[in-house]
Design an enzyme around this catalytic site. Structure first.
Site, PDB file in Angstrom:
ATOM      1  N   CYS B 170       0.806  -1.224   0.000  1.00 28.05           N
ATOM      2  CA  CYS B 170       0.000   0.000   0.000  1.00 28.05           C
ATOM      3  C   CYS B 170       0.835   1.268   0.000  1.00 28.05           C
ATOM      4  CB  CYS B 170      -0.959  -0.043   1.185  1.00 28.05           C
ATOM      5  SG  CYS B 170      -1.927  -1.559   1.152  1.00 28.05           S
ATOM      6  N   HIS B 311      -2.718   8.153   5.799  1.00 26.87           N
ATOM      7  CA  HIS B 311      -2.900   6.789   5.294  1.00 26.87           C
ATOM      8  C   HIS B 311      -4.293   6.323   5.724  1.00 26.87           C
ATOM      9  CE1 HIS B 311      -1.897   2.974   3.669  1.00 26.87           C
ATOM     10  NE2 HIS B 311      -2.056   2.348   4.811  1.00 26.87           N
ATOM     11  N   GLU B 322      -1.066   6.033  13.504  1.00 22.41           N
ATOM     12  CA  GLU B 322      -0.625   7.124  12.623  1.00 22.41           C
ATOM     13  C   GLU B 322      -0.914   8.473  13.277  1.00 22.41           C
ATOM     14  OE1 GLU B 322      -2.784   7.513   8.938  1.00 22.41           O
ATOM     15  OE2 GLU B 322      -1.247   8.791   8.031  1.00 22.41           O
ATOM     16  N   LYS B 343      -9.663   8.003   2.077  1.00 25.83           N
ATOM     17  CA  LYS B 343     -10.130   6.618   1.951  1.00 25.83           C
ATOM     18  C   LYS B 343     -11.564   6.486   2.469  1.00 25.83           C
ATOM     19  CE  LYS B 343      -5.643   4.298   2.030  1.00 25.83           C
ATOM     20  NZ  LYS B 343      -4.676   5.338   2.417  1.00 25.83           N
ATOM     21  N   HIS B 348      -9.773   1.984  -0.106  1.00 27.60           N
ATOM     22  CA  HIS B 348      -8.323   1.805  -0.113  1.00 27.60           C
ATOM     23  C   HIS B 348      -7.905   1.211  -1.457  1.00 27.60           C
ATOM     24  CE1 HIS B 348      -4.323   1.213   0.924  1.00 27.60           C
ATOM     25  NE2 HIS B 348      -4.414   0.468   2.016  1.00 27.60           N
ATOM     26  N   PHE B 407       1.899  -3.327   4.063  1.00 23.59           N
ATOM     27  CA  PHE B 407       2.257  -4.634   4.635  1.00 23.59           C
ATOM     28  C   PHE B 407       3.765  -4.848   4.468  1.00 23.59           C
ATOM     29  CE2 PHE B 407      -1.956  -7.286   4.271  1.00 23.59           C
ATOM     30  CZ  PHE B 407      -2.553  -6.454   5.202  1.00 23.59           C
TER      31      PHE B 407
END
Lengths: 78, 421
Positions: B170, B311, B322, B343, B348, B407
């Site tokens: 991502c 994010h 975050e 998002k 996403h 990830f």
């Protein structure tokens, strides 16, 4: 036009995205119909699927035009 | 190092085909989420997603035939199609059409994807099992490889400079823009077409992300409510598809041809969590270090930030980590910052997210408008930061930062500044 010829032409039109009037028996897949080497491999696969036949690689290499395909498949069917 | 500016932008998103329509709908608070169509999700606990509205091209719909011939579409997975569409838009927007050998060789492409042609790999495996190896198409491999977006775009537009790709889950889109900007800064290219593309809405990838417990499963009957970053009721992300591509250009090159300049890329930071394959490190240190590195490179201080495009995926764990990292970075200046997660509107987009969200950050600078965080009814934590709930906000934005985390513990931050000459 034989049934085999009609089915071959239909596959060529669909796979190469070309106009029906260009798909004449003398048309060369690469030189006249804009195919690349991968397209010709896929075309042969499509003929195998449509006609339930196996076309070995050495035979596939001789199928360069619409007419080549029709006559090969007509012989197979005979 | 040479300065790098953004001179073109293109996008295909769940809100529509094109940057303008997406941005207009984003600011209006629209959601791209809905029941998943054309994929069998009946036995999956996550049955919603943010899909691109397909149509005849009117009213912001995406008409695939406008961007790629039907016979070519058959050969590739949709991420390549979306990437081509976004790249074509971005190049047209920039007005850069390299025709001389010199211009072509100084223009490169760097477009990535997180999971590429996973849907097509699934279909080909079924063919292999049911019909055997002779039925595998010669287009199977080139139509699934992630770097083939860059390949196709270079062939279509005659771009003979660096041809590269990124795969960092991502963070892909952000890394693609950052790495492309570096290639220009270091002189490997004068112009780079950079971005990310993703088409993850297939049965196999949905099942895989469900297994990771990453997707929202509680809002199948209210799809537009499912993506709700920072809200107490959030329970995972909503899968989205699309592509974002920008044209990056060396400043003097852009000025010499009189290009319009959207913003300058002033900072890019990278870090690794070294913690867990899917969970972010709990102390938020990876996020903090990557934002810090980007600001250091930019030569600006945290208090100079006006807007952060977070994010913020709407997962229970990630959002707060975050947020805490941003609070630590900003300190007492946190009260002056706007930070939103787009998002909440488009879902996403995995490997495309960083590129699409970079474009939103640039548009926030251009228009002095900060997009909202939808569905933020009841924040799970108190913060001095303005998370821009529900409604877009008018505010001058001179410096914006966009975060992407992936990830594997891979983090990237980009910093953009209003171009000031």
């Amino acid at each position: 036009m034989s049934d085999i010829a009609a089915r071959v032409k239909k596959i060529v039109i669909e796979h190469l995205g070309v106009e029906a009037d260009k798909v004449i028996e003398s048309a060369n897949f690469i030189d006249d119909l804009g195919a690349d080497s991968l397209d010709t491999v896929e075309l042969v696969m499509a003929f195998e699927e449509e006609f339930s036949v196996e076309i070995p690689d050495d035979a596939a290499e001789t199928i360069r035009t619409v007419g080549d395909a029709i006559s090969f498949l007509e012989k197979k069917a005979a | 190092m040479r300065r790098v500016v953004v001179t073109g932008m293109g996008m295909v998103s769940p809100l529509g085909c094109g940057v303008d329509v997406t941005w207009r709908r984003l600011l209006a608070g629209e959601s791209g989420a809905g029941p998943t169509i054309n994929v069998d999700v009946s036995d999956l606990p996550a049955r919603i997603s943010c899909q691109i509205p397909r149509g005849d091209g009117t009213d912001g719909t995406f008409n695939a035939d406008e961007w790629m011939e039907p016979k070519e579409q058959r050969k590739v997975d949709d991420f390549i199609l979306y990437g081509i569409a976004a790249a074509t838009q971005a190049l047209a927007d920039s007005g850069w059409k390299p025709e001389s050998y010199e211009d072509q060789t100084s223009t490169g492409v760097l477009i990535g994807s997180g999971i590429g042609g996973i849907g097509g790999i699934y279909e080909a495996s079924q063919t292999l099992i049911e019909k055997g190896p002779r039925r595998i198409s010669p287009f199977f491999i080139p139509g699934r490889l992630i770097n083939l977006v860059s390949g196709y775009v270079s062939i279509q537009h005659g771009l003979k400079g660096p041809n590269h790709s990124v795969v960092t889950a991502c963070s892909t889109g952000a890394h693609a823009l950052g790495d492309a900007a570096r290639l220009i800064a270091l002189g490997d290219a004068d112009v780079m077409v950079a971005g990310g593309a993703e088409s993850p809405i297939s049965r196999i990838s949905l099942a895989g992300f469900v297994a990771c417990r990453a997707l929202s499963t509680s809002f199948n009957d209210e799809p537009t409510k499912a993506s709700r970053p920072y809200d107490k009721a959030r329970d995972g992300f909503v899968m989205g598809e699309g592509a974002g591509v920008v044209v990056l250009e060396e400043l003097e090159h852009a000025k010499a041809r009189g290009a319009k300049i959207y913003a300058e890329v002033i900072g890019y930071g990278l870090s690794g969590d070294a913690y867990h394959i899917t969970s972010p490190s709990e102390d938020g240190d990876g996020a903090y270090r990557c934002m810090s590195a980007a600001l250091k490179r930019a030569g600006v201080s945290p208090s100079d930030l006006d807007y952060i495009n977070a994010h913020g995926t709407s997962t229970p764990l990630g959002d707060e980590i975050e947020l805490k990292a941003v609070e630590r970075l900003l300190g007492n200046a946190a009260g002056e910052l706007c930070m939103s997660s787009t998002k909440s509107s488009i879902g996403h987009l995995l490997g495309a997210a960083g590129a699409v969200e970079a474009i939103f950050s640039i548009l926030a600078i251009r228009d002095g408008m900060v997009p909202p965080t939808l569905n933020l009814d009841d924040p799970s934590v108190e913060t001095a930061i303005d998370l821009v709930p529900h409604k877009a906000k008018q505010r001058e934005v001179n410096i914006a930062l966009s975060n992407s985390f992936g990830f594997g513990g891979t983090n990237a931050s980009l910093v953009f500044r209003r171009y000031q000459g």
